[in-house]
Design a protein around this motif. Sequence first.
Motif, PDB file in Angstrom:
ATOM      1  N   PRO A 153     -27.453 -23.597   1.194  1.00 28.89           N
ATOM      2  CA  PRO A 153     -28.864 -23.314   0.883  1.00 28.89           C
ATOM      3  C   PRO A 153     -29.525 -22.570   2.044  1.00 28.89           C
ATOM      4  CG  PRO A 153     -28.643 -25.584   1.579  1.00 28.89           C
ATOM      5  CD  PRO A 153     -27.254 -25.002   1.601  1.00 28.89           C
ATOM      6  N   PHE A 154     -29.196 -21.307   2.194  1.00 28.72           N
ATOM      7  CA  PHE A 154     -29.534 -20.560   3.407  1.00 28.72           C
ATOM      8  C   PHE A 154     -31.020 -20.267   3.573  1.00 28.72           C
ATOM      9  CE2 PHE A 154     -28.460 -17.379   0.164  1.00 28.72           C
ATOM     10  CZ  PHE A 154     -29.565 -16.540   0.215  1.00 28.72           C
ATOM     11  N   ASN A 155     -31.820 -20.506   2.555  1.00 28.17           N
ATOM     12  CA  ASN A 155     -33.259 -20.274   2.666  1.00 28.17           C
ATOM     13  C   ASN A 155     -34.054 -21.575   2.775  1.00 28.17           C
ATOM     14  OD1 ASN A 155     -33.976 -17.626   2.961  1.00 28.17           O
ATOM     15  ND2 ASN A 155     -34.075 -17.171   0.774  1.00 28.17           N
ATOM     16  N   ASN A 156     -33.365 -22.677   3.015  1.00 24.66           N
ATOM     17  CA  ASN A 156     -34.005 -23.986   3.059  1.00 24.66           C
ATOM     18  C   ASN A 156     -34.111 -24.468   4.506  1.00 24.66           C
ATOM     19  OD1 ASN A 156     -34.555 -26.849   2.837  1.00 24.66           O
ATOM     20  ND2 ASN A 156     -33.936 -26.695   0.695  1.00 24.66           N
ATOM     21  N   ASP A 157     -35.341 -24.635   4.995  1.00 23.83           N
ATOM     22  CA  ASP A 157     -35.554 -25.070   6.376  1.00 23.83           C
ATOM     23  C   ASP A 157     -34.974 -26.453   6.637  1.00 23.83           C
ATOM     24  OD1 ASP A 157     -36.862 -22.716   6.952  1.00 23.83           O
ATOM     25  OD2 ASP A 157     -38.876 -23.531   6.606  1.00 23.83           O
ATOM     26  N   GLU A 158     -34.986 -27.325   5.622  1.00 22.77           N
ATOM     27  CA  GLU A 158     -34.467 -28.684   5.806  1.00 22.77           C
ATOM     28  C   GLU A 158     -32.974 -28.655   6.131  1.00 22.77           C
ATOM     29  OE1 GLU A 158     -36.275 -31.439   5.897  1.00 22.77           O
ATOM     30  OE2 GLU A 158     -38.054 -30.154   5.636  1.00 22.77           O
ATOM     31  N   TYR A 159     -32.270 -27.695   5.586  1.00 22.37           N
ATOM     32  CA  TYR A 159     -30.841 -27.558   5.869  1.00 22.37           C
ATOM     33  C   TYR A 159     -30.605 -27.265   7.347  1.00 22.37           C
ATOM     34  CZ  TYR A 159     -26.310 -25.088   6.048  1.00 22.37           C
ATOM     35  OH  TYR A 159     -25.060 -24.643   6.386  1.00 22.37           O
ATOM     36  N   PHE A 160     -31.348 -26.352   7.899  1.00 23.43           N
ATOM     37  CA  PHE A 160     -31.169 -25.988   9.306  1.00 23.43           C
ATOM     38  C   PHE A 160     -31.655 -27.085  10.244  1.00 23.43           C
ATOM     39  CE2 PHE A 160     -31.129 -21.940   7.070  1.00 23.43           C
ATOM     40  CZ  PHE A 160     -30.024 -21.320   7.640  1.00 23.43           C
ATOM     41  N   LYS A 161     -32.677 -27.842   9.842  1.00 23.41           N
ATOM     42  CA  LYS A 161     -33.136 -28.970  10.654  1.00 23.41           C
ATOM     43  C   LYS A 161     -32.068 -30.066  10.720  1.00 23.41           C
ATOM     44  CE  LYS A 161     -38.075 -28.409   9.604  1.00 23.41           C
ATOM     45  NZ  LYS A 161     -39.239 -29.030   8.907  1.00 23.41           N
ATOM     46  N   ALA A 162     -31.423 -30.302   9.601  1.00 19.04           N
ATOM     47  CA  ALA A 162     -30.424 -31.367   9.543  1.00 19.04           C
ATOM     48  C   ALA A 162     -29.118 -30.982  10.224  1.00 19.04           C
ATOM     49  CB  ALA A 162     -30.150 -31.736   8.081  1.00 19.04           C
ATOM     50  N   ARG A 163     -28.891 -29.677  10.397  1.00 14.97           N
ATOM     51  CA  ARG A 163     -27.609 -29.232  10.937  1.00 14.97           C
ATOM     52  C   ARG A 163     -27.811 -28.152  12.008  1.00 14.97           C
ATOM     53  NH1 ARG A 163     -23.096 -29.286   6.128  1.00 14.97           N
ATOM     54  NH2 ARG A 163     -23.514 -31.425   5.456  1.00 14.97           N
ATOM     55  N   PRO A 164     -28.338 -28.547  13.158  1.00 18.09           N
ATOM     56  CA  PRO A 164     -28.585 -27.546  14.209  1.00 18.09           C
ATOM     57  C   PRO A 164     -27.320 -26.858  14.715  1.00 18.09           C
ATOM     58  CG  PRO A 164     -28.901 -29.778  15.032  1.00 18.09           C
ATOM     59  CD  PRO A 164     -28.778 -29.887  13.554  1.00 18.09           C
ATOM     60  N   LYS A 165     -26.164 -27.545  14.639  1.00 22.72           N
ATOM     61  CA  LYS A 165     -24.908 -26.957  15.111  1.00 22.72           C
ATOM     62  C   LYS A 165     -24.048 -26.403  13.964  1.00 22.72           C
ATOM     63  CE  LYS A 165     -24.493 -30.021  19.136  1.00 22.72           C
ATOM     64  NZ  LYS A 165     -23.659 -31.080  19.786  1.00 22.72           N
ATOM     65  N   LEU A 166     -24.066 -27.085  12.851  1.00 22.95           N
ATOM     66  CA  LEU A 166     -23.125 -26.755  11.764  1.00 22.95           C
ATOM     67  C   LEU A 166     -23.687 -25.821  10.706  1.00 22.95           C
ATOM     68  CD1 LEU A 166     -21.329 -30.167  11.052  1.00 22.95           C
ATOM     69  CD2 LEU A 166     -20.455 -28.186  12.303  1.00 22.95           C
ATOM     70  N   ALA A 167     -24.991 -25.616  10.680  1.00 25.07           N
ATOM     71  CA  ALA A 167     -25.575 -24.764   9.642  1.00 25.07           C
ATOM     72  C   ALA A 167     -24.991 -23.355   9.701  1.00 25.07           C
ATOM     73  CB  ALA A 167     -27.086 -24.703   9.809  1.00 25.07           C
ATOM     74  N   ILE A 168     -24.690 -22.795   8.541  1.00 22.90           N
ATOM     75  CA  ILE A 168     -24.164 -21.428   8.456  1.00 22.90           C
ATOM     76  C   ILE A 168     -25.343 -20.456   8.508  1.00 22.90           C
ATOM     77  CG2 ILE A 168     -22.758 -19.834   7.106  1.00 22.90           C
ATOM     78  CD1 ILE A 168     -21.272 -22.337   8.093  1.00 22.90           C
ATOM     79  N   PRO A 169     -25.341 -19.514   9.451  1.00 21.40           N
ATOM     80  CA  PRO A 169     -26.455 -18.566   9.550  1.00 21.40           C
ATOM     81  C   PRO A 169     -26.647 -17.769   8.255  1.00 21.40           C
ATOM     82  CG  PRO A 169     -25.062 -18.452  11.511  1.00 21.40           C
ATOM     83  CD  PRO A 169     -24.336 -19.317  10.513  1.00 21.40           C
ATOM     84  N   LYS A 170     -27.881 -17.505   7.954  1.00 21.23           N
ATOM     85  CA  LYS A 170     -28.224 -16.770   6.735  1.00 21.23           C
ATOM     86  C   LYS A 170     -27.511 -15.427   6.679  1.00 21.23           C
ATOM     87  CE  LYS A 170     -32.276 -14.923   4.277  1.00 21.23           C
ATOM     88  NZ  LYS A 170     -33.761 -14.861   4.260  1.00 21.23           N
ATOM     89  N   SER A 171     -27.362 -14.800   7.824  1.00 22.04           N
ATOM     90  CA  SER A 171     -26.739 -13.471   7.863  1.00 22.04           C
ATOM     91  C   SER A 171     -25.246 -13.506   7.555  1.00 22.04           C
ATOM     92  CB  SER A 171     -26.956 -12.834   9.236  1.00 22.04           C
ATOM     93  OG  SER A 171     -26.402 -13.652  10.254  1.00 22.04           O
ATOM     94  N   ASP A 172     -24.638 -14.714   7.606  1.00 21.51           N
ATOM     95  CA  ASP A 172     -23.188 -14.813   7.417  1.00 21.51           C
ATOM     96  C   ASP A 172     -22.768 -15.159   5.993  1.00 21.51           C
ATOM     97  OD1 ASP A 172     -22.942 -14.259  10.083  1.00 21.51           O
ATOM     98  OD2 ASP A 172     -22.436 -16.306  10.701  1.00 21.51           O
ATOM     99  N   VAL A 173     -23.673 -15.694   5.201  1.00 17.37           N
ATOM    100  CA  VAL A 173     -23.265 -16.180   3.879  1.00 17.37           C
ATOM    101  C   VAL A 173     -23.014 -15.027   2.914  1.00 17.37           C
ATOM    102  CG1 VAL A 173     -24.588 -18.304   4.181  1.00 17.37           C
ATOM    103  CG2 VAL A 173     -25.615 -16.380   2.966  1.00 17.37           C
ATOM    104  N   SER A 174     -22.174 -15.296   1.931  1.00 21.52           N
ATOM    105  CA  SER A 174     -21.974 -14.364   0.818  1.00 21.52           C
ATOM    106  C   SER A 174     -22.908 -14.821  -0.299  1.00 21.52           C
ATOM    107  CB  SER A 174     -20.519 -14.393   0.335  1.00 21.52           C
ATOM    108  OG  SER A 174     -19.638 -14.007   1.368  1.00 21.52           O
TER     109      SER A 174
END
Length: 406
Positions: free
Chosen positions: A60-81
Amino acid sequence: MPLTRRQFVALTAPAMMAFGSASPRFLAHAAEKSKQTGDEKILVVVQMSGGNDGLNTVVPFNNDEYFKARPKLAIPKSDVSKINDELGFHPAAKGLSDLLEQDRLAIVQGVGYPNPNLSHFESMDIWHTCLRKSDQRPDGWLGRAIDSIQVNEPLDIPALHFGNRKQPFALASLQHRVPSVKSLEQFRLELKQRESLSEIRNSVNAQRSQSSSLLDFVQTSTDTAIDVSERLKDVTKNYQTDVTYPESPLGAQLKTVAQLIDADLATRVYYVEIDGFDTHSQQAEAHASLLRQVGDSLSAFIADVNQHGHGDRVLALCFSEFGRRVAENASAGTDHGRAAPLFLAGNRVKSGLIGKMPSLEKLEEGDLKFHTDFREVYAGILENWLGTPSGEILHESYRPVNFLKA
């Protein structure tokens, strides 16, 4: 020259022992049945053991909660297909992304079951049997499906399991024994003496000085075993493909499945698995490698069966026993969670997303809430793909997920 009982058994024993004690049952008439196939639907199950992290598979690359929950493991928006404006595949899952672009992949979101068990073994048993430990579980959902199919469509090798691990409980049947094999070479007949196949065939069909139902059975089974062996020998010798599979155990297993499908064996279910998804620590690199194997192997397999004209009769199901928790842990990994996506691949699937992404704000004890029971997916597979009623097999009536094109 007439053969005595002792001479007959001595000549046929090498052929029968090469297959093991189960050989007469699952090889009887297999060669003849294989000639009658052509349009039957085939299910290929890919079990992703360990609990695949669905959030880092379909991101869910446009969801702020995803990046808050995963500061190290979140996949950057620029990398997803990108799948759409909200979700995208992990960059390592290029094979899955390619299948989606080809309109050959359905992504069923938010899959799970009520009151989930987060033990690997118990949760997998629930997926395999559709029952809990408190219930009697003598067989699996695919074993029951095989028994149901066999009533109107007798098959001598109704299902096959490939791999070095213990046979999945899902294939356990009360009426049929499902072979587990490590490779196609193991499945072939290997003679333990110098006699050629033609010599053994002549021997078992020679006049005997004694007659008995046992010898008649062994004669028929041995003759059929030779037919199957010769057919499978031709499969390995003559099979050609322009598709390049990844050099991994899963890639090799799916290539073998593609070969056997092209050999027109009367087999409706194939089962393979890949382990390693229990990513409690240092998840990033390991998970990327696993997703690459699954995506590349599945993409190659679907391309291969299409190249050989079987694409419309093959459906692949990829599932894991549970997902992972939303928040990463202190070891740069994720712990056991609940809901997760599963994947259905093939020419006939309604490609794209099925169901909504579970909310990242309305969690259940830190986990995503499921909205689609996995047995609803099974019901769709049983009724609309394998063509057998699902109620008795699943022990209850479930609304089939509609994943096929109109």
